[in-house]
Scaffold this active site. Structure first.
Site, PDB file in Angstrom:
ATOM      1  N   ASP A 129       0.992  -1.155  -0.269  1.00 50.01           N
ATOM      2  CA  ASP A 129       0.140  -0.112   0.302  1.00 50.01           C
ATOM      3  C   ASP A 129       0.337   1.495  -0.146  1.00 50.01           C
ATOM      4  OD1 ASP A 129      -2.475   1.481   0.143  1.00 50.01           O
ATOM      5  OD2 ASP A 129      -3.177   0.204   1.225  1.00 50.01           O
ATOM      6  N   ASP A 145     -10.781   1.963  -3.474  1.00 50.95           N
ATOM      7  CA  ASP A 145     -10.798   2.181  -1.806  1.00 50.95           C
ATOM      8  C   ASP A 145     -13.068   2.096  -1.980  1.00 50.95           C
ATOM      9  OD1 ASP A 145      -8.434   1.601  -0.676  1.00 50.95           O
ATOM     10  OD2 ASP A 145      -8.557   3.156  -0.062  1.00 50.95           O
TER      11      ASP A 145
HETATM   12  C1  DGJ Z   1      -6.059   1.615   2.340  1.00 49.00           C
HETATM   13  C2  DGJ Z   1      -6.305   0.934   0.965  1.00 49.00           C
HETATM   14  O1  DGJ Z   1      -6.363   0.831  -0.075  1.00 49.00           O
HETATM   15  C3  DGJ Z   1      -7.397  -0.164   1.962  1.00 49.00           C
HETATM   16  O2  DGJ Z   1      -7.399  -1.342   1.380  1.00 49.00           O
HETATM   17  C4  DGJ Z   1      -6.780  -0.564   3.211  1.00 49.00           C
HETATM   18  O3  DGJ Z   1      -5.399  -1.330   3.027  1.00 49.00           O
HETATM   19  C5  DGJ Z   1      -6.031   1.126   4.086  1.00 49.00           C
HETATM   20  N1  DGJ Z   1      -5.384   1.644   2.993  1.00 49.00           N
HETATM   21  C6  DGJ Z   1      -5.388   0.546   5.381  1.00 49.00           C
HETATM   22  O4  DGJ Z   1      -4.685   1.710   6.049  1.00 49.00           O
END
Ligand code: DGJ
Length: 738
Positions: A487, A557
């Site tokens: 991430d 997201d």
């Molecule tokens: C952003 C990601 O896109 C989410 O899926 C998740 O992993 C969060 N960060 C966790 O902080």
């Protein structure tokens, strides 16, 4: 396999690159300037017909040093060029700007020589498309020189034998005794003489990535760029140029995709005679590179695709190239597992016991891998702490004998185990920051700008990258891990490195990206059995550079299926479904609180790499049964859904109904998806026509047993969702050739 051909005619001074479907042609003109002639459908041969029309154009300067009154009809200002200079007679946007030791900003590179080689050379330290055998492509390297700067440019063109693809990159070599300061260096330029061009770009935002934007180019400069340190949610490093009449399945489309994950710049400069210059490369903003004597600088690669079969033809060429000759490693073609991710189920609030409860409920449904997301390390109970401390949070794993114990339990249940990391980040509340405050990107004397209460590590510094590599290896060597979600949850500010001198601060942005690639390269090589998934707050770094290391990426997201249709539709313009991960989440949706049917959530998520991201314990038996069916359906058709030929059929940006389709390479089966957002008591008639089928074959639809001709499905079509009322509906129809 057909052959790629590259030849140079010394009489006409024309370079001709071709395969069975496309040609790319340019020439050497007066003053040894390279002139672009053509990129498009294959031309068998070039008869010199289209040379730049000589005309005296007032206010357009003639070549530097030309004697008075000769060659008044030749100017760089209107010459369609392959790679332009600065301040030497061309007032359009330049491809390269260099500051000489005396402060001058002029560049004037002229043709010197060329060489042709079989295959495609690798780009050092940068992701790129590749060949497996040398007869898959041919490469032309054209050398240009600026005698005043004592520097050479190598323009590299590769043409693939069996794909409508040309890749380009540029390398500069400093042969002089002085350091040259590169202010801008594009990866490619092409000047085309066509009027009426439209540009398609993929702008967006966090949770609204890659929306399709189509616009007619005005005279002047139109730019699509990223300045956030990553390729960004806000503007993807990809554009397509089309004609007004180009549709998904008909007409010409040319794509330009940068294989790079940092600041990027696509400039379209339409000049006063109607020609358009296309430039793509690293963003010149905040960029400056000190090129020492005898050193070279390599630009990222641009992948150009030409399609005469509309946007789908262009996208399909990108899909197969990115799958087959950009992605690497054992997961390149492997069936991608169906994931259960705990993020939206628990956020930071979990321990091994809670995870076990979720797993117990989820395992019978048929999921194949459990991914433990953010919150397993340091003292990570919220997003303001512990980034940089990559060791397990003991308290959360008391019930499972540690993280390793949990991973082993997951394996015992017959599932794979995946783990989340955010390697490039640091929290000020972390042991790493307390020990090494200098590791963070910051400008001495200035406050740092927080974002999600976190900061960015200085990945331009090899010591920082080594530290994270060592920490990650310690976890990966101890815990049996099958998958990593990598991430990256903020953009770069205060882009300054304390290990580089004052004149080198313009290098930090690019060196940062090289640091990310270095870490990704080392980890993927050391752990070839781990499947890596890219992520950046959803799809903030969804680009071909990342796909070279990680074959799939978290797309957004936003898991609401309605908004996801647009996000995934736009993403497929440049990226293959096998790279697009998509999860079924809870309803009401956590991002926009919309209530949707589980059926629609499933249909959208299975149009890529399927996963689930909800607490299965909250579901009714009926919902669990639906999920079980979805998973069974997905497993039965996984090859088709992950690696089939993808067609966009109806755009969600234009209609209430949208559609897409996956066809097997031999056209023996396909799956049609039709989505309707809002219901109507008096619905308008709408029809979906399939594409890419065998016209003279018959296909049987699995649920009804009805048989249709391939020609019928493509030309007559089917009514959309005639039998369903209610908002947020999806039809998923599987057809097999009979
Ligand atoms: C952003 C990601 O896109 C989410 O899926 C998740 O992993 C969060 N960060 C966790 O902080």
């Amino acid at each position: 396999m057909t052959k790629a051909k590259i030849k140079f005619d010394p009489k006409t001074k024309v370079f001709y690159l071709a395969n069975d479907s496309i040609s790319y042609i340019f020439s050497v003109e007066e003053g040894n300037l390279l002139c672009h002639l053509y990129f498009g459908d294959k031309i068998r041969d070039y008869h010199n017909e289209l040379r730049y029309p000589r005309l005296d154009r007032a206010f357009s300067p003639n070549l530097p040093g030309e004697p008075h009154k000769t060659h008044r009809d030749f100017s760089k200002d209107v010459l369609p060029q392959e790679y332009s200079g600065n301040q030497t007679g061309d007032f359009r946007t330049p491809a390269i700007v260099i500051e000489a030791p005396n402060g001058a900003l002029a560049t004037d590179f002229r043709y010197v020589t060329y060489r042709i080689i079989d295959g495609k050379p690798d780009l050092e330290h940068l992701p790129h498309s590749y060949v497996k055998k040398s007869d898959e492509a041919k490469t032309l390297i054209v050398t240009l020189s600026d005698e005043v700067l004592h520097a050479d440019l190598e323009l590299t063109y590769t043409i693939y034998a069996d794909r409508p693809v040309i890749t380009r990159n540029v390398k500069i070599i400093n042969h002089g005794n002085d350091t040259l300061s590169i202010k801008k260096i594009a990866s490619m330029q092409m000047d085309i003489p066509l009027e009426n061009i439209q540009a398609i770009s993929l702008p967006g935002a966090h949770m609204r990535e890659r929306q399709i934007q189509r616009q007619t180019l005005p005279q002047g400069v139109t730019e699509f760029n990223g300045r956030r340190g990553t390729s960004s949610h806000h503007m993807n490093p990809f554009i397509a140029l089309v004609r007004p009449e180009t549709t998904e399945n008909t007409g010409a489309a040319v794509g330009f995709q940068l294989v790079y994950s940092g600041n990027h710049q696509f400039t379209l400069d339409k000049d006063f005679v109607g020609q358009t210059r296309i430039l793509a490369g690293i963003n010149e903003n905040n960029f400056e590179w000190q090129l020492k004597p005898n050193r070279s600088f390599q630009t990222p690669e641009v992948i150009m695709v030409y399609s005469s079969h509309g946007l789908n033809g262009m996208s399909q060429a990108y899909h197969s190239l990115l799958r087959e000759r950009v992605a690497r490693g054992k997961f390149q073609y492997a069936p991608r597992p169906i994931v259960l991710n705990n993020w939206e189920a628990t956020y930071f609030n979990f321990d091994a016991h809670k995870i076990q409860q979720i797993l117990d409920a989820a395992q019978p449904l048929g999921i194949e891998m459990f991914v433990l997301d953010d919150g397993w390390f340091g003292k990570r109970d919220s997003d303001d702490r512990s980034l940089g401390d990559w060791h397990e949070y003991d308290q959360k794993f008391k019930d499972s004998h540690g993280l390793k114990g949990l991973a082993e339990q997951v394996h015992q249940m017959g599932l794979k185990f995946g783990l989340w990391f955010e390697p490039e980040m640091i929290s000020t509340d972390s042991d790493l920051y307390r020990q090494h405050p200098e590791y963070v990107l910051h400008i001495p004397g200035r406050q740092m700008s927080p974002s999600r209460d976190q900061y960015v590590l200085d990945f331009s510094c090899p010591e920082v990258v080594d530290n994270i590599f060592t920490q990650m290896c310690a976890v990966l060597d101890q815990v049996p891990i099958d998958y990593i979600k990598w991430d990256m949850n903020r953009n770069l500010t205060e882009v300054y490195s304390t290990v580089l001198g004052p004149k080198q601060q313009g290098e930090v942005g690019h060196r940062y990206v090289l640091g990310v690639y270095d870490l990704a390269d080392r980890l993927t090589k050391r752990y070839p059995n781990i499947l890596f998934e890219g992520c950046s707050g959803g799809g903030g770094r969804f680009d071909a550079g990342i796909l070279y290391y990680f074959p799939q990426s978290w797309t957004s997201d936003n898991t609401d299926p309605v908004e996801r249709i647009g996000i995934q539709y736009g993403t497929t313009l440049a990226y293959p479904p096998s790279s697009i991960t998509a999860h079924v989440s809870a309803s009401p949706n956590h991002q926009n609180h919309r209530l949707t049917s589980l059926q629609m959530r499933g249909a959208v998520a299975m149009s890529g790499v399927l996963g689930y991201e909800l607490n299965v314990n909250d579901l009714s038996p009926k919902e669990k049964a639906i999920i079980k069916q979805q998973i069974q359906f997905y497993k039965a058709h996984r090859q088709l859904l992950q690696y089939g030929t993808f067609y966009r059929l109806a755009s969600p940006f234009k209609h209430n109904e949208s559609a897409w389709e996956f066809v097997s390479p031999d056209k023996s089966e396909f799956i049609l998806f039709v989505f309707r957002i809002l219901a109507s008591a008096q619905p308008m008639i709408s029809i979906t026509k399939a594409a890419g089928l065998q016209a003279d074959a018959n296909y049987q639809e699995a649920d009804t047993g009805q048989i249709f001709g391939g020609d019928e499905l493509m030309h007559v079509g089917l009514y959309n969702l005639p039998d369903q009322l209610g908002d947020f509906r999806a039809h998923v129809k599987y057809f097999k050739r009979v």
